[in-house]
Scaffold this motif. Structure first.
Motif, short mmCIF file in Angstrom:
data_model
loop_
_atom_site.label_atom_id
_atom_site.label_comp_id
_atom_site.label_asym_id
_atom_site.label_seq_id
_atom_site.Cartn_x
_atom_site.Cartn_y
_atom_site.Cartn_z
N PHE A 96 43.08 27.43 52.78
CA PHE A 96 42.92 28.65 51.98
C PHE A 96 44.16 29.53 52.12
O PHE A 96 44.72 30.00 51.12
N ALA A 97 44.59 29.75 53.34
CA ALA A 97 45.72 30.64 53.58
C ALA A 97 47.00 30.16 52.90
O ALA A 97 47.77 30.96 52.39
N THR A 98 47.22 28.86 52.88
CA THR A 98 48.45 28.34 52.28
C THR A 98 48.34 28.10 50.78
O THR A 98 49.33 28.12 50.07
N SER A 99 47.13 27.87 50.29
CA SER A 99 46.94 27.56 48.87
C SER A 99 46.69 28.78 48.00
O SER A 99 46.91 28.75 46.80
N PHE A 100 46.22 29.87 48.60
CA PHE A 100 45.86 31.05 47.84
C PHE A 100 47.11 31.66 47.20
O PHE A 100 48.11 31.90 47.87
N VAL A 101 47.03 31.90 45.90
CA VAL A 101 48.12 32.54 45.17
C VAL A 101 47.62 33.90 44.72
O VAL A 101 46.68 33.99 43.90
N ASP A 102 48.20 34.94 45.26
CA ASP A 102 47.78 36.30 44.92
C ASP A 102 48.47 36.74 43.64
O ASP A 102 49.59 37.23 43.65
N ASP A 103 47.79 36.53 42.54
CA ASP A 103 48.34 36.81 41.22
C ASP A 103 47.24 37.42 40.37
O ASP A 103 46.07 37.03 40.51
N SER A 104 47.57 38.31 39.49
CA SER A 104 46.56 38.98 38.67
C SER A 104 45.84 38.05 37.71
O SER A 104 44.82 38.40 37.13
N SER A 105 46.35 36.84 37.54
CA SER A 105 45.66 35.87 36.68
C SER A 105 44.64 35.04 37.48
O SER A 105 43.95 34.22 36.91
N ASN A 106 44.55 35.27 38.78
CA ASN A 106 43.63 34.53 39.64
C ASN A 106 42.43 35.38 40.02
O ASN A 106 42.48 36.61 39.97
N TYR A 107 41.37 34.71 40.41
CA TYR A 107 40.13 35.36 40.80
C TYR A 107 39.74 34.88 42.19
O TYR A 107 40.02 33.75 42.56
N ILE A 108 39.07 35.76 42.93
CA ILE A 108 38.51 35.36 44.22
C ILE A 108 37.07 35.84 44.25
O ILE A 108 36.78 37.00 43.96
N ILE A 109 36.15 34.91 44.51
CA ILE A 109 34.73 35.25 44.58
C ILE A 109 34.36 35.48 46.03
O ILE A 109 34.59 34.63 46.89
N ILE A 110 33.77 36.65 46.29
CA ILE A 110 33.36 37.01 47.64
C ILE A 110 31.84 37.06 47.67
O ILE A 110 31.22 37.78 46.90
N SER A 136 43.81 46.46 49.49
CA SER A 136 44.38 47.40 48.53
C SER A 136 45.54 46.83 47.72
O SER A 136 45.74 47.25 46.58
N ASN A 137 46.27 45.90 48.26
CA ASN A 137 47.41 45.33 47.53
C ASN A 137 47.12 43.96 46.93
O ASN A 137 48.02 43.33 46.37
N LEU A 138 45.87 43.52 47.03
CA LEU A 138 45.50 42.23 46.47
C LEU A 138 45.56 42.31 44.95
O LEU A 138 44.99 43.21 44.34
N GLN A 139 46.28 41.38 44.34
CA GLN A 139 46.41 41.37 42.89
C GLN A 139 45.36 40.49 42.22
O GLN A 139 45.01 40.71 41.06
N ALA A 140 44.86 39.48 42.92
CA ALA A 140 43.80 38.63 42.36
C ALA A 140 42.58 39.49 42.08
O ALA A 140 42.30 40.45 42.80
N LYS A 141 41.86 39.15 41.04
CA LYS A 141 40.67 39.90 40.65
C LYS A 141 39.52 39.51 41.58
O LYS A 141 39.25 38.33 41.79
N ILE A 142 38.83 40.53 42.10
CA ILE A 142 37.74 40.30 43.05
C ILE A 142 36.40 40.29 42.32
O ILE A 142 36.06 41.22 41.61
N ILE A 143 35.67 39.21 42.54
CA ILE A 143 34.33 39.05 41.99
C ILE A 143 33.36 39.08 43.17
O ILE A 143 33.56 38.38 44.16
N SER A 144 32.34 39.91 43.06
CA SER A 144 31.40 40.11 44.15
C SER A 144 30.01 39.60 43.78
O SER A 144 29.57 39.73 42.64
N ILE A 145 29.31 39.06 44.77
CA ILE A 145 27.96 38.54 44.53
C ILE A 145 26.93 39.66 44.43
O ILE A 145 25.83 39.43 43.95
N GLY A 146 27.25 40.87 44.85
CA GLY A 146 26.27 41.94 44.74
C GLY A 146 26.72 43.24 45.37
O GLY A 146 27.84 43.35 45.89
N ILE A 173 36.61 46.05 42.56
CA ILE A 173 35.73 45.01 42.03
C ILE A 173 36.03 44.79 40.55
O ILE A 173 35.97 45.73 39.76
N PHE A 174 36.33 43.57 40.20
CA PHE A 174 36.53 43.19 38.80
C PHE A 174 35.18 42.93 38.15
O PHE A 174 34.92 43.34 37.01
N TYR A 175 34.28 42.24 38.88
CA TYR A 175 32.97 41.90 38.34
C TYR A 175 31.98 41.79 39.49
O TYR A 175 32.30 41.23 40.54
#
Length: 108
Positions: free
Chosen positions: A28-42, A61-71, A85-87
């Motif tokens: 995860f640490a090496t593959s994650f690309v912090d870009d605004s076109s990416n999403y991360i589901i938490i 605060s500086n994360l560019q990937a869009k954060i999706i939350s389960i609730g 939170i993006f969604y």
């Protein structure tokens, strides 16, 4: 809750049945690309801390990937750690999240 049980003279036992441990995930640490076109589901509040630990960041605060939350509980933890939170899922169920997110992204 526990105080209410005590006041109601309810006999109960309180003991943990599992312990949440953050795991280092080098993939995860090496593959994650912090870009605004990416999403991360938490999917849980503890995942927030696992993500920050694995990415070696102090907050979101500086994360560019869009954060999706389960609730809402997870969203609260994201926000308390500087994230946006993006969604947010309307139901705390991963399949419901995937289905509703797919519809949301198609309609946007």
């Amino acid at each position: 809750f526990i105080d209410g049980l005590l006041e109601a003279n309810v006999n109960f036992f309180h003991f943990p049945v599992y312990d949440i441990q953050i795991q280092d995930n080098r993939d995860f640490a090496t593959s994650f690309v912090d870009d605004s076109s990416n999403y991360i589901i938490i999917t849980s509040p503890s995942s927030v801390h696992g993500i920050m630990q694995n990415l070696s960041i102090k907050d979101l605060s500086n994360l560019q990937a869009k954060i999706i939350s389960i609730g809402p509980t997870t969203s609260k933890e994201v926000r308390s750690n500087g994230g946006t939170i993006f969604y947010e899922s309307t139901a705390q169920n991963i399949m419901t999240l995937y289905d509703s997110l797919e519809k949301e992204l198609i309609n946007s």
